[in-house]
Design an enzyme around this catalytic site. Structure first.
Site: not given
Lengths: 416, 173, 173, 416
Positions: C100, C119
């Site tokens: 994102w 991540d």
């Protein structure tokens, strides 16, 4: 500040603390107890209890997502038991009619690597042992906290499990035949809220709902999208509603309440009201925490966790719980929190208890200041405890702070 | 960033040195080490002892304190903090098949008792009320009397250790 | 056992009330909640953005502080505390496939930058330096912009979440 | 003590703390840094490092035995990486010749229930990813801490794993063919200490050793019991020895040192000396902690963790490390610990570092006293941190306190 003066200060503090001791040391009440002898080891089973006399604390248990746990407490805050719930646990479903506790769990063959298996596990309510498990597609969604990622139909026969891979689907499970039924695509919508006898209403990202109706065998009979019923951009519903009868009460980001009545035929927008007066709003009151709503069925009361602070930090812990009458939509009570509150629940008993899942910092303010001064907020990492405070949900009186749920951050509390 | 912290550390150290034999820091350390299981004399299979008499045991104090009399040789989480008690495993666990017995002195009636230190197995560790008393604990290669190994080994639930019991099974002759 | 503890609690509460908007207790609370992942605007698959220019980025401050400029929309453990950095995953993990992007203001040069919040996945959580900033975070049913779900879902290592990055990929126009 | 006077005391403490702040607040040094832009995410790999420039912290991680972890740090105490090591992890084996890290791990198909699998896992030393795994009989022994429950032969080809069911056996594994070789019964003996090229010496409960010699394919060639070599009742060896050349140096319960030289032919009792003078002994000095010995090969120095206190609380944390010359058997150094020390190791570098695995209590003494007064020792449960302190092993100077190993109690430190 010289070393000597610091030493002097420290010694002075010690003296003060010593004085405190004299007055604070708990007296030892050593009345002998008698018990049968010799003793034999045995395994406890849970006694039958009326709903609302116990509660669960559960969640992903950061910083240890691998070993999810749900801790059971009695209403006095003493631990009664524990179950192990696998990787990144989200929610626990007490199914009173089936006399089971259901949990959807994820395991990897090598802890955090290897083959993934997602299973629905049903636990016995007296032994807390697994009764059976149902393997389902390994796609379940893992959220920080959400009590509706998994929901059951009203009759507790079918389970709906939210999937996110990131494709959005819903898994239907039959607890009676103990079998996976089917997976249905739910693009743009997720989180099943039960309605009617065999319906689930999912929230869609555009402000609509998706109505999924099951047939008698659990197979999906119809999938319908409603018109837009709320403003998903300017004032979205939070994902932590509470139900009274056939009505779901949602809080919104802007601290309003939106009510929707559900049946097997439709979802209908009903009341809307503000949690705040204009002056409260302008003085910075807003929503707080994660599981920030609760309701008491018989009295029609709605409980909202609130705080004063920056609006965009809406997940910061709550300072007060405000109680509303859902009939008059008026606030009838303010309850000040003992600790930093993350989530709340209310027992459905005649004399309801408010349960608050809290972050308790077991340090004096002085120590907190010392740590903050020398290490900043980082100094607090790991120095907090997961506890529940129990309040009288009618008078607001604080009753007890529970024992600790060890090893990690648990965000959820649920009356049982 | 020395100063206050370091001064306090020095004081703590001095206090540790000069404190009584069962000192504050010593206790602390003992408590912090975590969990394990139970020591003391011969290995005992469940139900190997007959228990036919029905008498009464008098005791006093806090059963959740590591220094409570019957925990004199315990090493692990007290089941009394986990939904069980000193004699009962929490729901969902099994009592370990193998157990070690020790002898503890009951100050209330002045007698010595034989204590059976069963473990409760089959769940994640309870995590509450860790106690570690090393009296008569032997090195791990003398396992029957060592508390430094997982004594759920061989139980019906295999090695997952949850908490520890202190069951009073006989008067020590 | 009221008194000192309770007095201190009262003081803490009062302080919380009267403290500045980004208050001490507020911050604390934000930090304590644990880990998650990352919010903000359109979902971005790795390498969907071309990155051909080679310029220089000036920044200052402590990259391990939750308030560091490029973490303005992060939610999770900072990889810089786990053997990685703001742009690199620790050894043994994989970079998540989906990411994102957010916009953060760099006070050093006064410009806004596009940040990619990948991540690192495939190990137990790192456990160090949790940060949780909820700016522009949406409810979970708007997942592309919500930080309340496990964003390792769909990565090569599946859901095991380890820590979070803040990668500066472009100047925001 | 009235409420008012307590409040006054608290306020006074705040003022004192405030004065402290002025002098203790870290200054912010905001020098801009420059770096290439735009950035691309990548995965770190470990750089080659000489042995002894990094260290591992690992162990069972109470109170979360399910999710064992080994944390890697650089010699400055910064975290470099982490591996996940399964249920009740015991020891980590850096195999320099193979350029691997080996760990024996246990997994259950459902976390703490279901099918158990024990595996030898080899990790790559630059990526920390699993290279291969070898399934072995699910019998491995789980101890609180012991770096020799699993050992390798000198050439690092074969591994010996201690089993306890409670039957005592030893599993032999071939890392070259990546296969389980055999399981040999070792009644009364356990914990393989490597000797010669292909021998293991197990300690027996009667004070003897069991010599197990492997053939070229790893199959057990001979099993022999030595005569009794130490007093297992009055002064037993502890299970935390250190090796210099072909000699194992054991500490004993009564704070003596016993040395044994090992080869493929025999184990020979050598030196014996006391860690303590008579006056030190009578003033209560004794052994401490778990992994309480270390040795530096080149200088022949032996490091022993000691404390002053009750002899039967011999696992209490250490206060000092005493350094001995194994040639002269004289103490040449005392090093005072910064924290409560559980285990130690020494790097094999030319300028060796002493690594101490510590329990760090991040609270002021005042706060410790307050907690102790109001809640007793229970108040400290969960309020401690797993850290390593690094000292100059020659001068004894303290160099650095490491970052935290999060989530639990880790008892071991090992230079790498």
């Amino acid at each position: 500040m010289t070393r000597r003066s610091i030493l002097f200060g420290a010694v002075f503090l010690l003296i003060l603390a010593g004085i405190g001791w004299l007055f604070l040391s708990p007296g030892s009440s050593d009345e002998p107890r008698e018990s049968p002898f010799p003793e034999t080891a045995f395994v406890e089973t849970l006694e039958d209890a009326d709903p609302g006399e116990r509660f669960w604390v559960y969640g992903l248990g950061a910083p240890d997502f691998v070993d999810g746990r749900a801790y059971l407490f009695d209403i006095e805050g003493k631990r009664l038991g524990q179950i192990s719930t696998g990787y990144w646990h989200t929610n626990l479903l007490p199914l009173y009619g089936r006399d089971e506790i259901v949990s959807v769990e994820t395991y990897f063959s090598r802890g955090t690597r290897g083959e993934r298996t997602d299973v629905v596990v049903a636990y016995d309510t007296t032994t807390l042992k697994p009764l059976y498990e149902i393997v389902i597609p390994s796609k379940r969604m893992m959220g920080i906290t959400n009590n509706f990622l998994v929901s059951s139909t009203k009759d507790e026969r079918f389970l709906a499990v939210t999937n996110y891979t990131p494709a959005q689907t819903l898994t239907i499970v039959d607890l009676e035949s103990k079998a996976f039924v089917e997976e249905v695509e739910t693009p743009g919508c997720m989180i099943p809220h039960a309605g009617g006898e065999r319906s689930f209403f999912l929230i869609c990202s555009n402000g609509a709902f998706m109505h999924i109706k099951l047939g008698p065998d659990g197979a999906v009979q119809s999938v319908e999208r409603t018109p837009v019923l709320f403003d998903a951009i300017e004032d979205p519903l939070t994902a932590a509603p509470s139900k009274i009868g056939d009505t779901w009460y949602f809080m919104t980001r802007e601290a309003n309440v939106r009510a929707f009545t559900v049946s097997d035929d439709a979802i209908t927008a009903r009341d809307e009201w503000s949690l705040l007066t204009d002056s409260e709003r302008s003085s910075g009151w807003t929503i707080a925490g994660f599981g920030h709503s609760a309701a008491h069925e018989k009295t029609g009361r709605f409980y909202a966790l609130v705080r004063q602070g920056e609006p965009h930090q809406f997940e910061d812990p709550g300072e007060e719980v405000w109680v509303f009458d859902t009939e008059t939509q008026k606030r009838i009570q303010r309850i000040t929190m003992k600790d930093l509150t993350i989530s709340i629940d209310v027992t459905q008993t005649d004399e309801p208890k408010l349960l608050t899942k809290d972050v308790h910092i077991p340090l004096s303010l002085l120590e907190q200041m010392r740590i903050f001064a020398s290490q900043g907020q980082r100094g607090f990492d790991g120095l907090t405890q997961a506890r529940v405070n129990v309040y009288d949900a009618t008078s607001g009186d604080h009753i007890v702070r529970s024992e600790i749920a060890p090893s990690g951050t648990y965000l959820n509390v649920k009356a049982w | 960033m020395l100063s206050l912290d370091e001064a306090i550390e020095q004081l703590a150290r001095r206090r540790a040195r000069t404190s009584s034999r069962r000192g504050f820091i010593g206790k602390l350390g003992a408590v912090l080490v975590g969990a394990a299981l139970v020591p003391l004399i011969p290995v005992r299979r469940s139900a190997a002892f007959a228990q036919d008499t029905s008498k009464t045991l008098k005791e006093s104090g806090d059963p959740l304190d590591c220094n409570y009399w019957r925990h004199c040789a315990i090493d692990g989480y007290l089941c009394g903090c986990c939904g069980g008690s000193a004699t009962s495993c929490p729901p969902g666990t099994v009592v370990s098949d193998i157990t070690w017995i020790g002898t503890c002195h009951n100050p209330t009636d002045g007698k010595d008792y034989v204590i059976s230190y069963n473990d409760c197995c089959g769940l994640s560790d309870c995590g509450a009320c860790p106690c570690n008393t090393n009296k008569d604990d032997t090195p791990i290669y003398r396992p029957q009397t060592s508390n430094n190994l997982n004594w759920c080994a061989g139980s019906q639930a295999d090695v997952p250790y949850h908490c520890s019991l202190s069951v009073v099974i006989a008067v020590a002759e």
